[in-house]
Design a protein around this motif. Structure first.
Motif, PDB file in Angstrom:
ATOM      1  N   TYR A  58       3.020  -5.788   0.245  1.00 52.42           N
ATOM      2  CA  TYR A  58       1.999  -5.691   1.289  1.00 52.42           C
ATOM      3  C   TYR A  58       1.778  -4.208   1.567  1.00 52.42           C
ATOM      4  O   TYR A  58       2.718  -3.488   1.899  1.00 52.42           O
ATOM      5  CB  TYR A  58       2.441  -6.409   2.572  1.00 52.42           C
ATOM      6  CG  TYR A  58       1.541  -6.099   3.737  1.00 52.42           C
ATOM      7  CD1 TYR A  58       0.229  -6.553   3.761  1.00 52.42           C
ATOM      8  CD2 TYR A  58       1.989  -5.319   4.807  1.00 52.42           C
ATOM      9  CE1 TYR A  58      -0.622  -6.230   4.818  1.00 52.42           C
ATOM     10  CE2 TYR A  58       1.146  -4.999   5.866  1.00 52.42           C
ATOM     11  CZ  TYR A  58      -0.152  -5.462   5.856  1.00 52.42           C
ATOM     12  OH  TYR A  58      -0.992  -5.140   6.895  1.00 52.42           O
ATOM     13  N   ASP A  59       0.557  -3.752   1.381  1.00 53.20           N
ATOM     14  CA  ASP A  59       0.219  -2.341   1.613  1.00 53.20           C
ATOM     15  C   ASP A  59      -1.270  -2.267   1.889  1.00 53.20           C
ATOM     16  O   ASP A  59      -2.045  -3.074   1.355  1.00 53.20           O
ATOM     17  CB  ASP A  59       0.584  -1.488   0.372  1.00 53.20           C
ATOM     18  CG  ASP A  59       0.671   0.000   0.688  1.00 53.20           C
ATOM     19  OD1 ASP A  59      -0.317   0.571   1.187  1.00 53.20           O
ATOM     20  OD2 ASP A  59       1.732   0.594   0.434  1.00 53.20           O
ATOM     21  N   ILE A  60      -1.676  -1.293   2.680  1.00 57.34           N
ATOM     22  CA  ILE A  60      -3.115  -1.154   2.966  1.00 57.34           C
ATOM     23  C   ILE A  60      -3.872  -0.524   1.796  1.00 57.34           C
ATOM     24  O   ILE A  60      -5.095  -0.560   1.745  1.00 57.34           O
ATOM     25  CB  ILE A  60      -3.386  -0.351   4.274  1.00 57.34           C
ATOM     26  CG1 ILE A  60      -2.509   0.902   4.324  1.00 57.34           C
ATOM     27  CG2 ILE A  60      -3.169  -1.223   5.499  1.00 57.34           C
ATOM     28  CD1 ILE A  60      -2.827   1.828   5.478  1.00 57.34           C
ATOM     29  N   GLY A  91       4.569   2.999  -1.183  1.00 55.25           N
ATOM     30  CA  GLY A  91       4.178   4.396  -1.380  1.00 55.25           C
ATOM     31  C   GLY A  91       5.217   5.049  -2.273  1.00 55.25           C
ATOM     32  O   GLY A  91       5.701   4.439  -3.233  1.00 55.25           O
ATOM     33  N   LYS A  92       5.600   6.297  -1.938  1.00 56.93           N
ATOM     34  CA  LYS A  92       6.514   7.039  -2.812  1.00 56.93           C
ATOM     35  C   LYS A  92       7.864   6.319  -2.961  1.00 56.93           C
ATOM     36  O   LYS A  92       8.418   6.238  -4.046  1.00 56.93           O
ATOM     37  CB  LYS A  92       6.721   8.456  -2.255  1.00 56.93           C
ATOM     38  CG  LYS A  92       5.468   9.324  -2.357  1.00 56.93           C
ATOM     39  CD  LYS A  92       5.699  10.731  -1.908  1.00 56.93           C
ATOM     40  CE  LYS A  92       5.751  10.908  -0.413  1.00 56.93           C
ATOM     41  NZ  LYS A  92       4.505  10.618   0.316  1.00 56.93           N
ATOM     42  N   ILE A  93       8.395   5.789  -1.858  1.00 51.19           N
ATOM     43  CA  ILE A  93       9.709   5.138  -1.912  1.00 51.19           C
ATOM     44  C   ILE A  93       9.582   3.697  -2.422  1.00 51.19           C
ATOM     45  O   ILE A  93      10.294   3.280  -3.335  1.00 51.19           O
ATOM     46  CB  ILE A  93      10.395   5.181  -0.523  1.00 51.19           C
ATOM     47  CG1 ILE A  93      10.657   6.642  -0.115  1.00 51.19           C
ATOM     48  CG2 ILE A  93      11.695   4.374  -0.523  1.00 51.19           C
ATOM     49  CD1 ILE A  93      11.053   6.857   1.333  1.00 51.19           C
ATOM     50  N   GLY A  94       8.665   2.948  -1.818  1.00 54.66           N
ATOM     51  CA  GLY A  94       8.509   1.528  -2.174  1.00 54.66           C
ATOM     52  C   GLY A  94       8.248   1.323  -3.659  1.00 54.66           C
ATOM     53  O   GLY A  94       8.726   0.359  -4.263  1.00 54.66           O
ATOM     54  N   MET A 120      20.784  -2.274   7.558  1.00 58.53           N
ATOM     55  CA  MET A 120      20.135  -1.450   8.582  1.00 58.53           C
ATOM     56  C   MET A 120      20.557   0.004   8.437  1.00 58.53           C
ATOM     57  O   MET A 120      21.633   0.399   8.847  1.00 58.53           O
ATOM     58  CB  MET A 120      20.551  -2.003   9.951  1.00 58.53           C
ATOM     59  CG  MET A 120      19.921  -1.317  11.115  1.00 58.53           C
ATOM     60  SD  MET A 120      20.438  -2.045  12.686  1.00 58.53           S
ATOM     61  CE  MET A 120      21.618  -0.826  13.236  1.00 58.53           C
ATOM     62  N   ASP A 121      19.691   0.817   7.839  1.00 62.08           N
ATOM     63  CA  ASP A 121      20.001   2.250   7.708  1.00 62.08           C
ATOM     64  C   ASP A 121      19.421   3.042   8.881  1.00 62.08           C
ATOM     65  O   ASP A 121      19.826   4.178   9.105  1.00 62.08           O
ATOM     66  CB  ASP A 121      19.430   2.794   6.393  1.00 62.08           C
ATOM     67  CG  ASP A 121      19.843   4.243   6.156  1.00 62.08           C
ATOM     68  OD1 ASP A 121      21.066   4.512   6.238  1.00 62.08           O
ATOM     69  OD2 ASP A 121      18.981   5.107   5.927  1.00 62.08           O
ATOM     70  N   VAL A 122      18.480   2.446   9.570  1.00 64.01           N
ATOM     71  CA  VAL A 122      17.811   3.122  10.685  1.00 64.01           C
ATOM     72  C   VAL A 122      17.811   2.177  11.881  1.00 64.01           C
ATOM     73  O   VAL A 122      17.835   0.951  11.711  1.00 64.01           O
ATOM     74  CB  VAL A 122      16.361   3.500  10.291  1.00 64.01           C
ATOM     75  CG1 VAL A 122      16.340   4.708   9.384  1.00 64.01           C
ATOM     76  CG2 VAL A 122      15.645   2.334   9.636  1.00 64.01           C
TER      77      VAL A 122
HETATM   78  P1  NAI Z   1       4.449   7.061   1.756  1.00 67.84           P
HETATM   79  O1  NAI Z   1       3.470   7.604   2.729  1.00 67.84           O
HETATM   80  O2  NAI Z   1       4.476   7.608   0.378  1.00 67.84           O
HETATM   81  O3  NAI Z   1       4.274   5.479   1.649  1.00 67.84           O
HETATM   82  C1  NAI Z   1       3.987   4.644   2.738  1.00 67.84           C
HETATM   83  C2  NAI Z   1       3.187   3.459   2.241  1.00 67.84           C
HETATM   84  O4  NAI Z   1       2.950   2.628   3.383  1.00 67.84           O
HETATM   85  C3  NAI Z   1       1.827   3.852   1.659  1.00 67.84           C
HETATM   86  O5  NAI Z   1       1.626   3.201   0.427  1.00 67.84           O
HETATM   87  C4  NAI Z   1       0.831   3.406   2.721  1.00 67.84           C
HETATM   88  O6  NAI Z   1      -0.422   2.986   2.173  1.00 67.84           O
HETATM   89  C5  NAI Z   1       1.565   2.244   3.358  1.00 67.84           C
HETATM   90  N1  NAI Z   1       1.139   1.976   4.732  1.00 67.84           N
HETATM   91  C6  NAI Z   1       0.891   2.874   5.706  1.00 67.84           C
HETATM   92  N2  NAI Z   1       0.535   2.257   6.839  1.00 67.84           N
HETATM   93  C7  NAI Z   1       0.553   0.943   6.566  1.00 67.84           C
HETATM   94  C8  NAI Z   1       0.262  -0.231   7.337  1.00 67.84           C
HETATM   95  N3  NAI Z   1      -0.124  -0.143   8.615  1.00 67.84           N
HETATM   96  N4  NAI Z   1       0.404  -1.432   6.740  1.00 67.84           N
HETATM   97  C9  NAI Z   1       0.762  -1.527   5.435  1.00 67.84           C
HETATM   98  N5  NAI Z   1       1.032  -0.464   4.661  1.00 67.84           N
HETATM   99  C10 NAI Z   1       0.931   0.740   5.223  1.00 67.84           C
HETATM  100  O7  NAI Z   1       5.865   7.238   2.465  1.00 67.84           O
HETATM  101  P2  NAI Z   1       7.302   7.213   1.769  1.00 67.84           P
HETATM  102  O8  NAI Z   1       7.681   8.584   1.352  1.00 67.84           O
HETATM  103  O9  NAI Z   1       7.355   6.102   0.786  1.00 67.84           O
HETATM  104  O10 NAI Z   1       8.238   6.860   3.043  1.00 67.84           O
HETATM  105  C11 NAI Z   1       8.111   5.635   3.737  1.00 67.84           C
HETATM  106  C12 NAI Z   1       8.941   5.708   5.012  1.00 67.84           C
HETATM  107  O11 NAI Z   1      10.319   5.762   4.694  1.00 67.84           O
HETATM  108  C13 NAI Z   1       8.724   7.002   5.836  1.00 67.84           C
HETATM  109  O12 NAI Z   1       7.575   6.904   6.649  1.00 67.84           O
HETATM  110  C14 NAI Z   1       9.979   7.081   6.637  1.00 67.84           C
HETATM  111  O13 NAI Z   1       9.797   6.409   7.872  1.00 67.84           O
HETATM  112  C15 NAI Z   1      11.011   6.332   5.794  1.00 67.84           C
HETATM  113  N6  NAI Z   1      12.067   7.231   5.311  1.00 67.84           N
HETATM  114  C16 NAI Z   1      13.378   6.892   5.524  1.00 67.84           C
HETATM  115  C17 NAI Z   1      14.405   7.718   5.099  1.00 67.84           C
HETATM  116  C18 NAI Z   1      15.847   7.349   5.299  1.00 67.84           C
HETATM  117  O14 NAI Z   1      16.738   8.194   5.041  1.00 67.84           O
HETATM  118  N7  NAI Z   1      16.170   6.152   5.713  1.00 67.84           N
HETATM  119  C19 NAI Z   1      14.110   8.997   4.455  1.00 67.84           C
HETATM  120  C20 NAI Z   1      12.700   9.230   4.207  1.00 67.84           C
HETATM  121  C21 NAI Z   1      11.723   8.377   4.639  1.00 67.84           C
END
Ligand code: NAI
Length: 331
Positions: free
Chosen positions: A172-174, A152-155, A257-259
């Motif tokens: 791997y993404d849905i 998604g946005k980060i990946g 491991m950041d989390v």
């Molecule tokens: P996003 O919503 O833009 O991307 C998530 C991706 O995961 C999407 O492409 C979505 O289709 C996919 N996805 C969702 N459910 C799925 C599943 N069951 N199987 C496979 N793919 C699936 O979110 P973004 O902004 O990229 O953030 C991802 C995660 O990063 C957040 O949910 C959060 O937990 C974590 N995060 C960690 C931070 C840190 O400081 N360590 C800070 C911000 C976010």
């Protein structure tokens, strides 16, 4: 508007004050929001909270009784609120869905490189006047296969950076995005293939029922021996004890491991005078090939500026009674 900012951290205070620019009255609180501290919101129309606060139904009921109408998350994630209950009792919720995907993606790659090139070990060694190179051999990132779970946005930013390194990228993404295939040569695949073929695996899916412990014993066993695993997503994406077992056997060769599943009450705080009670964390801290950070991936100047700005914009927007694109709505 009077806003109680719960769980304020020293590194965000200045950013919030600057973004507010004196418009709202801010009640800065060190306390986490929970049933014991909720009364601190008295007299406030809004509260702002972070990922470790407790906004469960009894806390929300008390907030409602105190006259709080809005809850503003200073984060993207909101799994610590009973959103359905808040909606039912008429408390509106907003969040910051995107503040800097680059911050987290760049940190992720920094951890990959630090583990690969053993930078922390070499730094400590030199501080002891040991300038030897034994045990510090790394590998070229070029031509390595990296598995990105969730683009998604980060990946997708991780994909962009690693494409520049010459890595082969499996995702791997849905949801499939043709742009990523065209631009960065990524290949969408199923989770089993990604696990089998990747030299490095990095997690960027949200924590939901389907992704809870997505990395566990059986899946780890199918990975390449010595694989590098990076988790800058959410702690419970991995079964931590299974990861420890795999580190002991050498099946996992590196772990960033950041989390951490049990980070609440541990991360973000100085415990240097305490006796560590968490045996899992204690074991993780003994591995030379584990790099632990305290949910730090988001922590850049750009991200903090954006979080502060969007938090107040969100509140202003819902206070006016209009629709807000960052509102949390439960169907
Ligand atoms: P996003 O919503 O833009 O991307 C998530 C991706 O995961 C999407 O492409 C979505 O289709 C996919 N996805 C969702 N459910 C799925 C599943 N069951 N199987 C496979 N793919 C699936 O979110 P973004 O902004 O990229 O953030 C991802 C995660 O990063 C957040 O949910 C959060 O937990 C974590 N995060 C960690 C931070 C840190 O400081 N360590 C800070 C911000 C976010």
């Amino acid at each position: 508007m009077k806003i109680a900012i719960f769980n304020i951290h020293s590194w965000e205070k200045e950013y919030l004050e600057t973004a507010n620019a004196g418009k709202n009255t801010l009640k800065m609180l060190d306390a986490y929001l929970n049933i014991d501290t909720v009364k601190l919101a008295e007299g406030c129309e809004a509260i702002s909270i972070f990922t470790e606060d407790d906004a469960s139904a009894p806390v929300l009921d008390k907030l409602h009784e105190l006259g709080v109408r809005f809850v503003a998350f200073r984060s993207a994630g909101f799994n610590n609120i009973d959103a359905a209950h808040a909606q039912k009792i008429g408390i509106r919720m907003v969040r910051v869905p995107e503040y800097s995907p680059n911050a987290i993606a760049e940190f992720t790659v920094a951890v990959m490189l630090a583990l690969n090139r053993k930078l922390i070990r070499s730094h400590y060694r030199i501080m002891q006047m040991d300038f030897s190179l034994d045990g510090l051999v790394g590998f070229d990132m070029n031509n390595k296969t990296v598995g990105i779970i969730g683009a998604g946005k980060i990946g997708r930013v991780v994909a962009k950076i690693l494409h520049g390194f010459g890595c082969k990228l499996l995702v791997y993404d849905i949801v499939e995005d043709p742009f990523l295939i065209k631009e960065y040569g990524i290949e969408y695949t199923d989770l089993d293939t990604l696990c089998k073929q990747s030299d490095i695996i990095t997690l960027h899916v949200p924590l939901v029922e389907d992704t809870h412990h997505i990395i566990y014993k059986k899946r780890i066993a199918s990975m390449k021996k010595g694989v590098m695993l990076i988790n800058a997503g959410r702690g419970a994406l991995v079964h931590t004890q299974d990861v420890i077992d795999a580190l002991k056997s050498g099946q996992i060769g590196y772990f960033g491991m950041d989390v951490y599943e049990e980070e609440k009450g541990l991360y973000f705080e100085d415990h240097s005078e305490d006796i560590l009670q968490d045996d899992i964390m204690a074991r993780l801290m003994t591995f030379k090939n584990v790099l632990i950070s305290s949910h730090q991936a988001f922590l850049t100047d750009t991200a903090l500026k954006n979080i502060a700005r969007i938090t107040f914009e969100n509140l202003e927007c819902i206070e006016k009674g209009g629709t807000c694109i960052n509102e949390i709505c439960v169907k």
